[in-house]
Write a protein that holds these residues in place. Structure first.
Motif, PDB file in Angstrom:
ATOM      1  N   ARG A   1       0.884  -1.207   0.235  1.00  0.00           N
ATOM      2  CA  ARG A   1      -0.058  -0.059   0.011  1.00  0.00           C
ATOM      3  C   ARG A   1       0.959   1.154  -0.098  1.00  0.00           C
ATOM      4  O   ARG A   1       1.933   1.120   0.905  1.00  0.00           O
ATOM      5  CB  ARG A   1      -0.893  -0.133   1.476  1.00  0.00           C
ATOM      6  CG  ARG A   1      -2.195  -0.550   0.907  1.00  0.00           C
ATOM      7  CD  ARG A   1      -3.033  -0.279   1.969  1.00  0.00           C
ATOM      8  NE  ARG A   1      -4.490  -1.238   1.739  1.00  0.00           N
ATOM      9  CZ  ARG A   1      -4.497  -2.486   2.217  1.00  0.00           C
ATOM     10  NH1 ARG A   1      -3.284  -3.083   2.912  1.00  0.00           N
ATOM     11  NH2 ARG A   1      -5.448  -3.294   1.906  1.00  0.00           N
ATOM     12  N   LEU A   2       0.559   2.282  -0.644  1.00  0.00           N
ATOM     13  CA  LEU A   2       1.311   3.349  -0.908  1.00  0.00           C
ATOM     14  C   LEU A   2       1.055   4.323   0.370  1.00  0.00           C
ATOM     15  O   LEU A   2       2.128   4.963   0.820  1.00  0.00           O
ATOM     16  CB  LEU A   2       0.974   4.195  -2.126  1.00  0.00           C
ATOM     17  CG  LEU A   2       1.903   5.210  -2.745  1.00  0.00           C
ATOM     18  CD1 LEU A   2       3.522   4.947  -2.619  1.00  0.00           C
ATOM     19  CD2 LEU A   2       1.654   6.154  -3.929  1.00  0.00           C
ATOM     20  N   ASP A   3       0.027   4.430   0.691  1.00  0.00           N
ATOM     21  CA  ASP A   3      -0.477   5.400   1.704  1.00  0.00           C
ATOM     22  C   ASP A   3       0.161   6.588   1.642  1.00  0.00           C
ATOM     23  O   ASP A   3       0.860   7.192   2.705  1.00  0.00           O
ATOM     24  CB  ASP A   3      -0.150   4.708   3.126  1.00  0.00           C
ATOM     25  CG  ASP A   3      -0.939   3.757   3.467  1.00  0.00           C
ATOM     26  OD1 ASP A   3      -2.267   3.872   3.367  1.00  0.00           O
ATOM     27  OD2 ASP A   3      -0.874   2.661   4.065  1.00  0.00           O
ATOM     28  N   PHE A   4       0.239   7.241   0.542  1.00  0.00           N
ATOM     29  CA  PHE A   4       0.892   8.452   0.337  1.00  0.00           C
ATOM     30  C   PHE A   4      -0.122   9.788   0.763  1.00  0.00           C
ATOM     31  O   PHE A   4      -1.437   9.517   0.124  1.00  0.00           O
ATOM     32  CB  PHE A   4       1.300   8.831  -1.306  1.00  0.00           C
ATOM     33  CG  PHE A   4       1.932  10.019  -1.614  1.00  0.00           C
ATOM     34  CD1 PHE A   4       3.066  10.213  -1.582  1.00  0.00           C
ATOM     35  CD2 PHE A   4       1.088  11.085  -1.773  1.00  0.00           C
ATOM     36  CE1 PHE A   4       3.869  11.385  -1.960  1.00  0.00           C
ATOM     37  CE2 PHE A   4       1.807  12.447  -2.165  1.00  0.00           C
ATOM     38  CZ  PHE A   4       3.030  12.427  -2.261  1.00  0.00           C
ATOM     39  N   LYS A   5       0.351  10.637   1.364  1.00  0.00           N
ATOM     40  CA  LYS A   5      -0.451  11.954   1.658  1.00  0.00           C
ATOM     41  C   LYS A   5       0.119  12.982   1.489  1.00  0.00           C
ATOM     42  O   LYS A   5       0.949  13.174   2.214  1.00  0.00           O
ATOM     43  CB  LYS A   5      -1.196  11.711   3.147  1.00  0.00           C
ATOM     44  CG  LYS A   5      -2.521  11.293   3.310  1.00  0.00           C
ATOM     45  CD  LYS A   5      -2.900  11.434   4.642  1.00  0.00           C
ATOM     46  CE  LYS A   5      -3.965  10.637   5.252  1.00  0.00           C
ATOM     47  NZ  LYS A   5      -4.944   9.752   4.397  1.00  0.00           N
ATOM     48  N   GLY A   6      -0.073  13.885   0.519  1.00  0.00           N
ATOM     49  CA  GLY A   6       0.883  15.270   0.049  1.00  0.00           C
ATOM     50  C   GLY A   6      -0.151  16.355   0.337  1.00  0.00           C
ATOM     51  O   GLY A   6      -1.212  16.208   0.865  1.00  0.00           O
ATOM     52  N   ARG A   7       0.518  17.304  -0.155  1.00  0.00           N
ATOM     53  CA  ARG A   7      -0.314  18.563  -0.167  1.00  0.00           C
ATOM     54  C   ARG A   7      -1.468  18.671  -1.206  1.00  0.00           C
ATOM     55  O   ARG A   7      -2.396  19.358  -0.993  1.00  0.00           O
ATOM     56  CB  ARG A   7       0.824  19.798  -0.362  1.00  0.00           C
ATOM     57  CG  ARG A   7       0.183  21.277   0.165  1.00  0.00           C
ATOM     58  CD  ARG A   7       1.396  22.109   0.177  1.00  0.00           C
ATOM     59  NE  ARG A   7       0.895  23.515  -0.462  1.00  0.00           N
ATOM     60  CZ  ARG A   7       1.440  24.361  -1.080  1.00  0.00           C
ATOM     61  NH1 ARG A   7       2.707  24.140  -1.422  1.00  0.00           N
ATOM     62  NH2 ARG A   7       0.633  25.390  -1.617  1.00  0.00           N
ATOM     63  N   PHE A   8      -0.980  18.125  -2.336  1.00  0.00           N
ATOM     64  CA  PHE A   8      -2.194  18.287  -3.423  1.00  0.00           C
ATOM     65  C   PHE A   8      -2.642  16.839  -3.736  1.00  0.00           C
ATOM     66  O   PHE A   8      -3.537  16.939  -4.399  1.00  0.00           O
ATOM     67  CB  PHE A   8      -1.142  18.587  -4.814  1.00  0.00           C
ATOM     68  CG  PHE A   8      -0.333  19.775  -4.368  1.00  0.00           C
ATOM     69  CD1 PHE A   8      -1.065  21.152  -4.178  1.00  0.00           C
ATOM     70  CD2 PHE A   8       0.952  19.765  -4.090  1.00  0.00           C
ATOM     71  CE1 PHE A   8      -0.368  22.143  -4.034  1.00  0.00           C
ATOM     72  CE2 PHE A   8       1.696  20.964  -3.987  1.00  0.00           C
ATOM     73  CZ  PHE A   8       1.193  22.141  -3.702  1.00  0.00           C
ATOM     74  N   HIS A   9      -1.927  15.756  -3.421  1.00  0.00           N
ATOM     75  CA  HIS A   9      -2.315  14.526  -4.047  1.00  0.00           C
ATOM     76  C   HIS A   9      -2.230  13.470  -2.888  1.00  0.00           C
ATOM     77  O   HIS A   9      -1.181  13.593  -1.923  1.00  0.00           O
ATOM     78  CB  HIS A   9      -1.653  13.831  -5.150  1.00  0.00           C
ATOM     79  CG  HIS A   9      -1.993  14.561  -6.526  1.00  0.00           C
ATOM     80  ND1 HIS A   9      -3.016  14.513  -7.062  1.00  0.00           N
ATOM     81  CD2 HIS A   9      -1.015  15.425  -7.111  1.00  0.00           C
ATOM     82  CE1 HIS A   9      -3.111  15.362  -8.182  1.00  0.00           C
ATOM     83  NE2 HIS A   9      -1.752  15.825  -8.349  1.00  0.00           N
ATOM     84  N   ALA A  10      -3.295  12.412  -2.705  1.00  0.00           N
ATOM     85  CA  ALA A  10      -3.248  11.378  -1.936  1.00  0.00           C
ATOM     86  C   ALA A  10      -3.659  10.337  -2.556  1.00  0.00           C
ATOM     87  O   ALA A  10      -4.482  10.267  -3.436  1.00  0.00           O
ATOM     88  CB  ALA A  10      -3.923  11.686  -0.745  1.00  0.00           C
ATOM     89  N   ALA A  11      -3.037   9.095  -2.103  1.00  0.00           N
ATOM     90  CA  ALA A  11      -3.463   7.661  -2.757  1.00  0.00           C
ATOM     91  C   ALA A  11      -3.376   6.650  -1.684  1.00  0.00           C
ATOM     92  O   ALA A  11      -2.129   6.662  -1.384  1.00  0.00           O
ATOM     93  CB  ALA A  11      -2.882   7.540  -4.123  1.00  0.00           C
ATOM     94  N   GLU A  12      -4.032   5.829  -1.377  1.00  0.00           N
ATOM     95  CA  GLU A  12      -3.853   4.824  -0.504  1.00  0.00           C
ATOM     96  C   GLU A  12      -3.230   3.465  -1.241  1.00  0.00           C
ATOM     97  O   GLU A  12      -2.370   2.977  -0.602  1.00  0.00           O
ATOM     98  CB  GLU A  12      -4.976   4.262   0.211  1.00  0.00           C
ATOM     99  CG  GLU A  12      -4.984   3.102   1.113  1.00  0.00           C
ATOM    100  CD  GLU A  12      -6.285   2.808   1.881  1.00  0.00           C
ATOM    101  OE1 GLU A  12      -6.894   3.552   2.620  1.00  0.00           O
ATOM    102  OE2 GLU A  12      -6.774   1.706   1.449  1.00  0.00           O
ATOM    103  N   GLY A  13      -3.883   3.128  -2.392  1.00  0.00           N
ATOM    104  CA  GLY A  13      -3.403   2.088  -3.083  1.00  0.00           C
ATOM    105  C   GLY A  13      -3.938   0.591  -2.395  1.00  0.00           C
ATOM    106  O   GLY A  13      -4.704   0.901  -1.554  1.00  0.00           O
ATOM    107  N   PRO A  14      -3.566  -0.325  -2.721  1.00  0.00           N
ATOM    108  CA  PRO A  14      -2.476  -0.620  -3.903  1.00  0.00           C
ATOM    109  C   PRO A  14      -3.342  -0.487  -5.219  1.00  0.00           C
ATOM    110  O   PRO A  14      -4.572  -0.141  -5.498  1.00  0.00           O
ATOM    111  CB  PRO A  14      -2.288  -1.912  -3.878  1.00  0.00           C
ATOM    112  CG  PRO A  14      -3.622  -2.788  -3.383  1.00  0.00           C
ATOM    113  CD  PRO A  14      -3.893  -1.640  -2.347  1.00  0.00           C
ATOM    114  N   LEU A  15      -2.493  -0.119  -6.229  1.00  0.00           N
ATOM    115  CA  LEU A  15      -3.107  -0.047  -7.879  1.00  0.00           C
ATOM    116  C   LEU A  15      -3.772  -1.523  -8.117  1.00  0.00           C
ATOM    117  O   LEU A  15      -3.114  -2.534  -7.749  1.00  0.00           O
ATOM    118  CB  LEU A  15      -1.886   0.353  -8.771  1.00  0.00           C
ATOM    119  CG  LEU A  15      -2.743   0.851 -10.111  1.00  0.00           C
ATOM    120  CD1 LEU A  15      -3.189   2.147 -10.101  1.00  0.00           C
ATOM    121  CD2 LEU A  15      -1.377   0.715 -10.991  1.00  0.00           C
ATOM    122  N   ASN A  16      -4.882  -1.381  -8.769  1.00  0.00           N
ATOM    123  CA  ASN A  16      -5.451  -2.825  -9.380  1.00  0.00           C
ATOM    124  C   ASN A  16      -4.700  -3.076 -10.626  1.00  0.00           C
ATOM    125  O   ASN A  16      -5.535  -3.724 -11.493  1.00  0.00           O
ATOM    126  CB  ASN A  16      -6.956  -2.459  -9.351  1.00  0.00           C
ATOM    127  CG  ASN A  16      -7.547  -1.198 -10.039  1.00  0.00           C
ATOM    128  OD1 ASN A  16      -6.655  -0.506 -10.402  1.00  0.00           O
ATOM    129  ND2 ASN A  16      -8.846  -1.140 -10.293  1.00  0.00           N
TER     130      ASN A  16
END
Lengths: 447, 447
Positions: free
Chosen positions: A187-202
């Motif tokens: 899981r990426l669990d990215f949380k930025g200022r402009f973008h966020a994505a938990e993932g995983p990619l399907n």
């Protein structure tokens, strides 16, 4: 001979790079929405050993847009259809980081990479056109620096999502019933200022590990972003010296990010015009130049100068003094226009026609063009080129018939692909996952 | 015979509709990312006279997802590659209105419509999965009613953008130098609560006027939206009576929006299992049912009940009393599971296995299946069907070889397409622009 082999891409933008290319008899007038035209050109390029096709894009049009931009294919749809229509050529397309969602971008380019057997490339741009915001429900188009910050996060998310699954995450074992190995899912669990994505990619990893990442933009922000993320940079080609300097900076930037400088390639866009003699080349150039009327050239020029009305000036007087007009949007470009006009004492007509049909340094006999291309690569100003022919069909025919055989004889080209993937064609290694144990030579950016 | 011809679509979701279809020997285990598998199935369907392929989608996965959902193609990329690999079959794909930009959606489906010569269809869904929000940088997944409001605006923008240019807006006259006729260009200038787009789209009208608009969802909000916008609705197939009622409501809703009721088609999804005898059909069904272990079936069941742990109960005791568990997300479905289990006194094992491999009413001999399909169409419960075979290859082979010939003999099918566009195949008229002068019969929604 031990000369470097030169990888070429060919820009497919409907009838060609010239604003009035649609008027040229060698192309279908509806080329920008004529899928068969694209297939023919892509197959011709593939057969000639050209490494990739390159699809540009834009997200805003109005009454003064270049005609064939008014009605054109969306790059993902076009690339994927071309993936199914070709066998070995690379497929690079532009998609804006300012007006897209990373999860979707990762899926779309990842899918094309799988469908094509490892031939996809994403040209990540931040979109220069103000009007784009109004087509995407935004208050305003983000400023240059902000666009690059957003782009940085966007690309980080896309690349992160592409590593969601290890290469061997899908055993699909019918005996044990185990389809996926979830210990190899991330899981990426990215949380930025402009973008966020938990993932995983399907979607699992693709044949290249990751699609090739192109980037355009030679500003400091662009160089920083490319050094960190890009596999290749699509650049201008105004001068050998300028490009050598840009190349040096880019490779330095890659190195500063812990990467091998040779894993960031620079591809200037060039518009060769070839004739069997100097005179024939010049005649062909003039033929293309004549596709534009004076009036159209003035309107075209106006686009760079906040739509300034150049029709109000006498055509054959010296280029007018514009003061600050044009300093807002395309400053580097308008400053250069003003300077050259002053230095060379050009008339308004000359400036306008020169702008509408730029006279590149890649006009001449096949030998002269081959020499110049070779000089750029040997001299460190380019790793390859994107061929943005003024008129696609005429340009590609001439280049294939006249320039490529010379390069082939010199050991700088052969009419076959380098390997099976776009990375192979460009001399780039398979892209290891960030979670992979670093392997010798290709493990860059593994951390 | 004057029986109605029945248009069929076939669902292409990797190995099939069954959660463990990948284990079936008739399909490649990696079918969901095997492009050749998709091409083969699409061409087989095309040759058999099936009207369209249908690609489902999802935007969130986790450890309990259906295996072949973990690693699948993005629909736009897949459809466009299939457009280039087929000649006449329709190409319908799912794309979420909750997680996409209308300008991009209009371009992508519009491009596929042009590339395919008029075969594109968009299945507009609002996405049921909560987790999608976390892959798209949203605080939370919008509630049902709000999702439909957003969808209404989204679709309005997409359809508006598709009418940006009149059919004859591009004269491309080399004599006069006129590429576009700007009096035939329309800026949308849409500003809604959730979406806004100025336009125009950088793509002209496509061969169908507009791609076919499918919609899924049988809720009141869904019916309202479909009545206003959809050309076709993808529905369930639990019972003839339920579907006849849904069909009645949908056509009423279309009429209430000033449209001809016959221009909104209803396509129940069905999963036929065909055998030369009742017993053979039952054997085939049991073979599919056996693809799932008891444990997998329990996990699958848990998905509808907030991931309730069913493994804690004895398998052969009566289905447990769950109180309110399951009322949150899939309420209609969980209520039905509870009711049926009570009425038929089913054990937990039976409920779980029934859920994992639903026994549709389209199991039986070719004649029985053909009869039932015909009954639904003649009785007003369907205009056609989406064939969601449990296992794609085995299901399609049997249906083609055994059911279609019967329907053909009855005048309800023929192994050739209805026309050249998907609208032709479905009996839908060319979609006039909202700006066109209404013409008799097809001018609906011209205002």
């Amino acid at each position: 001979m031990s000369r470097k082999r030169i990888p070429f891409g060919v820009m497919l933008q409907g009838p060609g790079g010239h604003m009035n290319a649609w008027k040229h008899p060698s192309v279908p007038a509806d080329a920008s929405v004529n899928f068969e035209h694209y297939v023919r050109a892509a197959r011709q390029a593939e057969k000639a050993g050209i490494a990739f096709v390159f699809i540009a894009d834009g997200l805003y049009i109005n009454e003064v847009s270049i005609p064939h931009f008014l009605n054109r294919f969306e790059p993902i749809a076009l690339l994927s259809a071309l993936a199914a229509s070709t066998a070995s050529i690379g497929l690079v397309g532009t998609l804006s980081t300012s007006y897209s969602d990373p999860f979707t971008v990762a899926r779309q380019f990842g899918s094309i990479d799988v469908i094509s057997g490892g031939r996809a490339g994403w040209n990540a741009v931040t979109s220069p056109l103000e009007g784009s915001a109004r087509n995407y429900n935004r208050d305003k188009h983000p400023e240059h620096a902000l666009r690059y910050e957003i782009a940085g996060e966007h690309i980080e998310v896309v690349k992160g999502l592409w590593d969601s699954w290890d290469d061997d995450a899908f055993p699909r074992d019918r005996e044990t019933g185990r389809y996926a190995d979830f210990t190899k899912m991330h899981r990426l669990d990215f949380k930025g200022r402009f973008h966020a994505a938990e993932g995983p990619l399907n979607l699992g990893r693709s044949p290249q590990g990751q699609p090739v990442l192109f980037q355009a933009g030679a500003s400091d922000d662009g160089i920083k972003l490319a050094g960190r993320h890009a596999d290749a940079v699509f650049a201008g080609s105004e001068s050998f010296e300028q490009n050598r300097e840009l190349s040096r900076k880019l490779k330095q930037s890659a190195q500063a990010h812990g990467r091998q400088p040779d894993h960031l390639k620079i591809f200037p866009g060039v518009a060769p015009v070839v004739g069997s003699t100097e005179e024939e080349a010049e005649r062909k150039y003039q033929e293309i130049r004549a596709l534009v009327t004076d009036h159209e050239a003035l309107l075209y020029l106006g686009r760079f100068f906040d739509h300034h009305d150049f029709t109000a000036y006498p055509l054959d007087d010296p280029f007018p003094d514009l003061g600050d007009i044009g300093a807002n949007n395309f400053r580097a470009h308008t400053d250069r226009i003003k300077r050259v006009a002053r230095e060379k004492k050009l008339t308004l007509r000359e400036v306008a026609l020169n702008e509408a049909t730029p006279r590149s340094r890649f006009i001449g006999t096949p030998e002269a063009v081959a020499d110049e291309l070779g000089r750029w690569v040997e001299g460190g100003a380019a790793d390859g080129f994107v061929l943005g022919f003024h008129v696609l069909n005429a340009g590609l025919d001439d280049f294939e018939a006249q320039v490529l055989p010379i390069l082939e004889a010199r050991g700088q080209h052969r009419p076959a692909q380098f390997g099976t993937t776009l990375r192979d064609h460009l001399g780039l290694p398979y892209r290891d996952s960030r979670y992979a144990v670093p392997s010798a030579g290709t493990g860059e950016e593994a951390a």
